[in-house]
Design a protein around this motif. Structure first.
Motif, PDB file in Angstrom:
ATOM      1  N   VAL A  82       0.788  -1.156  -0.016  1.00  0.00           N
ATOM      2  CA  VAL A  82      -0.168  -0.050   0.067  1.00  0.00           C
ATOM      3  C   VAL A  82       0.895   1.162  -0.125  1.00  0.00           C
ATOM      4  O   VAL A  82       2.191   1.253   0.378  1.00  0.00           O
ATOM      5  CB  VAL A  82      -1.084  -0.043   1.246  1.00  0.00           C
ATOM      6  CG1 VAL A  82      -1.897  -1.116   1.276  1.00  0.00           C
ATOM      7  CG2 VAL A  82      -0.268   0.033   2.370  1.00  0.00           C
ATOM      8  N   ALA A 105      -5.310   6.499  -0.114  1.00  0.00           N
ATOM      9  CA  ALA A 105      -6.285   5.802  -1.129  1.00  0.00           C
ATOM     10  C   ALA A 105      -6.889   6.880  -2.080  1.00  0.00           C
ATOM     11  O   ALA A 105      -7.020   7.988  -1.938  1.00  0.00           O
ATOM     12  CB  ALA A 105      -7.446   5.347  -0.154  1.00  0.00           C
ATOM     13  N   LYS A 106      -7.019   6.168  -3.217  1.00  0.00           N
ATOM     14  CA  LYS A 106      -7.761   7.043  -4.300  1.00  0.00           C
ATOM     15  C   LYS A 106      -9.169   6.443  -4.193  1.00  0.00           C
ATOM     16  O   LYS A 106      -9.337   5.500  -3.416  1.00  0.00           O
ATOM     17  CB  LYS A 106      -7.264   6.631  -5.840  1.00  0.00           C
ATOM     18  CG  LYS A 106      -5.659   6.929  -5.883  1.00  0.00           C
ATOM     19  CD  LYS A 106      -5.177   6.718  -7.239  1.00  0.00           C
ATOM     20  CE  LYS A 106      -3.702   7.168  -7.304  1.00  0.00           C
ATOM     21  NZ  LYS A 106      -3.406   8.252  -8.200  1.00  0.00           N
ATOM     22  N   GLU A 108     -11.373   5.174  -5.884  1.00  0.00           N
ATOM     23  CA  GLU A 108     -11.867   3.870  -6.349  1.00  0.00           C
ATOM     24  C   GLU A 108     -11.196   2.649  -5.232  1.00  0.00           C
ATOM     25  O   GLU A 108     -12.123   1.586  -5.366  1.00  0.00           O
ATOM     26  CB  GLU A 108     -11.494   3.301  -7.820  1.00  0.00           C
ATOM     27  CG  GLU A 108      -9.934   3.494  -8.207  1.00  0.00           C
ATOM     28  CD  GLU A 108      -9.233   4.742  -8.315  1.00  0.00           C
ATOM     29  OE1 GLU A 108      -8.117   4.575  -8.647  1.00  0.00           O
ATOM     30  OE2 GLU A 108     -10.251   5.760  -8.197  1.00  0.00           O
ATOM     31  N   GLN A 109     -10.457   3.094  -4.509  1.00  0.00           N
ATOM     32  CA  GLN A 109      -9.935   1.731  -3.479  1.00  0.00           C
ATOM     33  C   GLN A 109     -10.306   2.299  -2.107  1.00  0.00           C
ATOM     34  O   GLN A 109      -9.576   1.547  -1.037  1.00  0.00           O
ATOM     35  CB  GLN A 109      -8.358   1.720  -3.735  1.00  0.00           C
ATOM     36  CG  GLN A 109      -7.767   2.985  -3.595  1.00  0.00           C
ATOM     37  CD  GLN A 109      -6.257   2.942  -3.964  1.00  0.00           C
ATOM     38  OE1 GLN A 109      -5.367   3.838  -3.951  1.00  0.00           O
ATOM     39  NE2 GLN A 109      -5.586   1.594  -4.121  1.00  0.00           N
ATOM     40  N   SER A 110     -10.929   3.214  -1.907  1.00  0.00           N
ATOM     41  CA  SER A 110     -11.013   3.773  -0.517  1.00  0.00           C
ATOM     42  C   SER A 110     -11.843   2.904   0.443  1.00  0.00           C
ATOM     43  O   SER A 110     -11.204   2.558   1.554  1.00  0.00           O
ATOM     44  CB  SER A 110     -12.059   4.997  -0.655  1.00  0.00           C
ATOM     45  OG  SER A 110     -12.240   5.610   0.584  1.00  0.00           O
ATOM     46  N   THR A 112     -11.736  -0.464   0.089  1.00  0.00           N
ATOM     47  CA  THR A 112     -10.805  -1.621   0.319  1.00  0.00           C
ATOM     48  C   THR A 112      -9.774  -1.411   1.403  1.00  0.00           C
ATOM     49  O   THR A 112      -9.541  -2.069   2.058  1.00  0.00           O
ATOM     50  CB  THR A 112     -10.423  -2.214  -0.868  1.00  0.00           C
ATOM     51  OG1 THR A 112     -11.258  -2.458  -2.048  1.00  0.00           O
ATOM     52  CG2 THR A 112      -9.367  -3.258  -0.679  1.00  0.00           C
ATOM     53  N   LEU A 113      -9.350  -0.012   0.990  1.00  0.00           N
ATOM     54  CA  LEU A 113      -8.132   0.210   1.993  1.00  0.00           C
ATOM     55  C   LEU A 113      -8.770   0.778   3.447  1.00  0.00           C
ATOM     56  O   LEU A 113      -8.167   0.535   4.558  1.00  0.00           O
ATOM     57  CB  LEU A 113      -7.293   1.467   1.414  1.00  0.00           C
ATOM     58  CG  LEU A 113      -6.559   1.034   0.300  1.00  0.00           C
ATOM     59  CD1 LEU A 113      -5.914   2.266  -0.428  1.00  0.00           C
ATOM     60  CD2 LEU A 113      -5.576  -0.135   0.687  1.00  0.00           C
ATOM     61  N   ARG A 114     -10.010   1.019   3.591  1.00  0.00           N
ATOM     62  CA  ARG A 114     -10.527   1.476   4.864  1.00  0.00           C
ATOM     63  C   ARG A 114     -10.795  -0.016   5.535  1.00  0.00           C
ATOM     64  O   ARG A 114     -10.457   0.018   6.803  1.00  0.00           O
ATOM     65  CB  ARG A 114     -11.972   1.996   4.671  1.00  0.00           C
ATOM     66  CG  ARG A 114     -12.657   2.323   5.897  1.00  0.00           C
ATOM     67  CD  ARG A 114     -14.177   2.555   5.625  1.00  0.00           C
ATOM     68  NE  ARG A 114     -14.980   3.015   6.752  1.00  0.00           N
ATOM     69  CZ  ARG A 114     -15.672   2.011   7.592  1.00  0.00           C
ATOM     70  NH1 ARG A 114     -15.787   0.789   7.094  1.00  0.00           N
ATOM     71  NH2 ARG A 114     -16.336   2.345   8.783  1.00  0.00           N
TER      72      ARG A 114
END
Length: 159
Positions: A82, A105-106, A108-110, A112-114
């Motif tokens: 990451v 995070a961008k 579109e991946q927010s 998932t990374l959350r």
């Protein structure tokens, strides 16, 4: 300590985070209209901020245990691939610092990374994480799922 009192305590923290150019910024909660975190986030929409220190806000870890937990978390972040940056949090008295990390995070991946950050927080026995985004600075519960709140932020370049 109930969730409201704990959130008030967490919001007495000043976070430090560098932007894409290495400029260091101080982030503090504001009681009125705040600043746009975009100055720090650059091409990212969100930063999920966590520490491995002081599990469950108990204050029972020694400085050596906190340092070892921080090294272990940094290793996990390196292995995960990451994008992250150091993000220490300074207590209201500035004598207390917890070394932490901002996972970037961008949009579109927010989500998932959350989820990834919350999983790390639970494994390191953290009550909550911070979430910096266009709306301000949120607290998202990990071990304490009811701990969810949002405040505007003031952002100043660090001296």
């Amino acid at each position: 300590m109930d969730d409201g009192a704990l959130a008030d305590l967490y919001y007495r923290t000043t976070l430090e985070l560098a932007d894409d150019h290495g400029n260091l910024w101080q982030i503090t909660p504001a009681s009125t209209d705040g600043d746009d975190p975009g100055v720090i986030l650059g091409g990212f929409s969100d930063a999920y901020i966590l520490t491995a220190e002081n599990p469950e806000s108990s204050g029972e870890y020694s400085p050596e245990e906190n340092a070892a937990a921080t090294v272990a978390l940094a290793h996990e972040l390196n292995e995960s691939g990451v994008t992250y940056r150091p993000c220490p949090g300074y207590g209201f008295d500035v004598d207390h610092v917890e070394h932490g990390f901002a996972i970037l995070a961008k949009a579109e991946q927010s989500g998932t990374l959350r989820d990834f950050t919350l999983d790390l927080a639970r494994r390191y026995r953290q009550n909550a994480i911070f979430h910096l985004h266009g709306g301000g600075l949120g607290i998202v519960g990990a071990l304490r799922p009811g701990l969810n709140t949002l405040r505007a932020v003031e952002i100043r370049q660090a001296p």
